[in-house]
Design a protein around this motif. Structure first.
Motif, short mmCIF file in Angstrom:
data_model
loop_
_atom_site.label_atom_id
_atom_site.label_comp_id
_atom_site.label_asym_id
_atom_site.label_seq_id
_atom_site.Cartn_x
_atom_site.Cartn_y
_atom_site.Cartn_z
N TYR A 326 49.09 59.89 33.25
CA TYR A 326 48.15 58.77 33.28
C TYR A 326 48.39 57.94 34.54
CZ TYR A 326 46.18 54.20 32.09
OH TYR A 326 45.48 53.01 32.12
N GLN A 327 47.31 57.58 35.21
CA GLN A 327 47.42 56.72 36.40
C GLN A 327 46.89 55.33 36.08
OE1 GLN A 327 45.99 58.30 40.08
NE2 GLN A 327 46.94 60.28 39.79
N LYS A 328 47.59 54.33 36.56
CA LYS A 328 47.24 52.93 36.32
C LYS A 328 45.79 52.67 36.69
CE LYS A 328 49.34 48.38 37.17
NZ LYS A 328 50.44 47.69 37.89
N ALA A 329 45.04 52.06 35.76
CA ALA A 329 43.61 51.84 35.98
C ALA A 329 43.32 50.53 36.69
CB ALA A 329 42.87 51.88 34.64
N HIS A 330 44.25 49.58 36.61
CA HIS A 330 44.03 48.26 37.20
C HIS A 330 45.21 47.86 38.08
CE1 HIS A 330 40.41 47.28 34.88
NE2 HIS A 330 40.99 47.89 33.87
N PRO A 331 45.25 48.37 39.32
CA PRO A 331 46.27 47.88 40.25
C PRO A 331 46.13 46.37 40.44
CG PRO A 331 45.15 49.82 41.11
CD PRO A 331 44.37 49.37 39.93
N ILE A 332 47.24 45.69 40.65
CA ILE A 332 47.23 44.24 40.79
C ILE A 332 46.47 43.86 42.06
CG2 ILE A 332 48.63 42.16 41.08
CD1 ILE A 332 50.83 43.59 39.53
N PRO A 333 45.43 43.02 41.96
CA PRO A 333 44.64 42.65 43.14
C PRO A 333 45.51 41.97 44.19
CG PRO A 333 43.54 41.95 41.12
CD PRO A 333 44.91 42.39 40.73
N GLY A 334 45.38 42.43 45.41
CA GLY A 334 46.08 41.80 46.52
C GLY A 334 47.47 42.32 46.78
N SER A 335 48.07 43.07 45.83
CA SER A 335 49.44 43.53 46.06
C SER A 335 49.63 45.02 45.83
CB SER A 335 50.41 42.76 45.15
OG SER A 335 50.13 43.03 43.78
N GLU A 336 48.71 45.68 45.12
CA GLU A 336 48.82 47.12 44.89
C GLU A 336 47.56 47.82 45.39
OE1 GLU A 336 51.74 47.30 40.97
OE2 GLU A 336 49.58 47.47 40.69
N LYS A 337 47.75 48.81 46.22
CA LYS A 337 46.61 49.52 46.79
C LYS A 337 46.41 50.90 46.19
CE LYS A 337 47.01 47.11 51.23
NZ LYS A 337 47.22 47.26 52.70
N PHE A 338 47.07 51.15 45.04
CA PHE A 338 46.92 52.45 44.40
C PHE A 338 45.47 52.71 44.06
CE2 PHE A 338 51.17 50.95 42.83
CZ PHE A 338 51.92 51.83 43.60
#
Length: 489
Positions: A326-338
């Motif tokens: 499973y891949q994270k669906a909601h990367p943290i805005p502004g800090s994660e570019k996944f």
């Protein structure tokens, strides 16, 4: 000033005071009703903006252009219920006027969840009531928006009493509804607290010493994630392997002690893409040898931009078979570019019920978390100033959707909750020597009304606000009313 000061401690942060969430809307609504329309709205906007910036500061999120724009935008939406109340109440019948502010708060909380990349991480009044389980049971019907509605109704009722003779009727009705909600919630807790089958779940994080050593080793590599992805294996693998071995040893220990499910935190093992298969193979072998279900968090470093990696959770059964990646669906805005995953929550039938899995920030999006499951695994990775608050927010998903929830938080507070929100176990990464949490988790969830009807209550708040606005715009101001807050002056 009093309203703004109270709002600072009702933002879903580590310094929240539950009572402050009930106090500040009373004061800000009073100020709005006693002020000219547009200047009052401006000051209320500034008050909410100050609260948002206070939350950013106390949570140590870090100021960035996206965070600042988000704070300003969310504060503007939070001002709309006050503006609607100020513009429309004088034009509506008393029972309609009493609904304007609570419907506005319920609607705007819902809109923020829909439109904002922050989900419920900020702006939900429900999260300020953590621990008041009888009250919080209402979210199993309305979602978290029901708490905001009740808080706003209370504020409107108090102001109604201050505004005009007869406002006490609305106050009595509001108190009656609040008592009904609390008593009904208490009854739900009493009637559903029956003994049932449980499973021993162990949640393990790497020892702080090896985790700190890995952080230091990767920090010495120039170029960020791209640099780590292309660095010589000899520069990064020793530290990465030390963390992996520590987690595998903890897994063996907990399985020998009786755990049937073991969960690692988000990005527990960091690995270059070329070594990912070997890490998964070692975890599969451990799950097979120990006869357990094992969920591992992987932070994969890739040479492909712009994210240069993936944030994954891999779930392995006792035969060593991978049930999902499973891949994270909601990367943290502004800090994660996944690159976000597809948002489909994986579920597997097991002897211990239906087990599902999301990653950390995904749990801040209620619509995604409406999943028919018995146990929800939430590997996470926070930081000291925010870990406790973030775990408290996740506990609401358990009540809303009727499953147990296990959140293993590296560098935060880990906790397991049953489907009524009771904390079954908790541990703080920063106050314990051994980074392990063990809980006996119910293997059977319940079906909630919210799970069946979704955000119907929130949509009704939106529809009610639109209908009230339309009614107010077609009516003239009541001749006996000189405006909210002025009738008795």
């Amino acid at each position: 000033m009093l309203g703004t000061g109270s709002a600072l401690f009702a933002v879903g942060g580590r310094w929240d005071i539950a009572a402050a969430a009930w106090i500040f809307p009373v004061l800000l609504l009073r100020f709005s009703r006693l002020s000219p329309v547009w200047s009052g709205a401006l000051w209320v906007w500034l008050a909410h903006g100050a609260a948002a910036l206070f939350w950013v500061g106390e949570s140590e999120i870090g100021f960035s252009p996206m965070v600042l724009v988000g704070a300003i935008g969310i504060a503007a939406l939070q001002t709309l219920p006050f503006l609607a109340d100020r513009l429309f109440v004088g034009r509506l019948r008393p029972w309609m006027a009493a609904l304007t502010f609570p419907a506005g708060v319920g609607a705007t909380e819902f809109l923020i969840t829909l439109l904002s990349p922050f989900g419920t991480a900020y702006s939900s009044l429900a999260v300020t009531q953590y621990g008041d389980l009888p009250l919080l049971q209402v979210v199993s019907i309305t979602g978290l928006y029901g708490i905001g509605f009740l808080v706003a109704w209370f504020a409107g009722a108090v102001n109604g009493i201050l505004d005009r003779a007869g406002g006490w009727r609305s106050g009595v009705l509001c108190v009656a509804v609040l008592l009904t909600v609390v008593l009904g919630g208490g009854a739900r807790l009493a009637l559903t607290s029956t003994v049932g089958p449980t499973v021993r779940v162990a949640a393990v994080s790497p020892d702080r010493a090896v985790a700190d050593a890995q952080h230091a080793a990767l920090g010495r590599i120039p170029g960020g994630r791209a640099g780590v992805a292309t660095a010589p294996a000899s520069d990064v693998e020793p530290a990465m392997t030390a963390v992996e071995n520590d987690l595998l040893a903890s897994t063996r220990r907990e399985a020998a002690a009786g755990a049937k499910i073991v969960i690692w935190p988000e990005e527990a093992v960091r690995t270059q893409e070329s070594n990912e298969a070997a890490v998964i193979a070692a975890a599969r072998d451990q799950a097979r040898r120990s006869g357990i279900y094992l969920e591992i968090g992987l932070g994969v470093y890739s040479s492909v931009g712009p994210a240069y990696g993936r944030d994954e959770a891999v779930f392995i059964d006792p035969h060593g078979d991978v049930l999902w990646t499973y891949q994270k669906a909601h990367p943290i805005p502004g800090s994660e570019k996944f690159r976000p995953g597809d948002g489909r929550v994986p579920v597997a039938d097991t002897p211990y019920g239906r087990i599902a899995n999301v990653i950390c920030y995904d749990a801040d999006f209620p619509s995604m978390m409406r999943t028919r499951a018995d146990i929800m695994l939430v590997p996470a990775h926070d930081w000291k100033a925010y870990g406790s608050a973030h775990t408290r927010k996740a506990s609401l998903r358990a009540i809303e959707d009727g499953y147990s929830l296990v959140r293993q938080d590296s560098e935060g507070v880990s906790a397991a909750f049953d489907n009524s929100g009771h904390a079954l176990a908790t541990t703080d990464y920063f106050t314990t020597d051994q980074q392990t949490m063990v809980a006996y988790v119910p293997t059977r969830g319940v079906t909630t009304i919210y799970d069946r009807i979704g955000d119907t209550f929130a949509w009704l708040c939106l529809a009610a606000l639109a209908a009230l606005a339309a009614t107010a715009l077609t009516r003239t101001r009541r001749p006996t009313d000189h405006g909210p807050g002025t009738a008795n002056h």
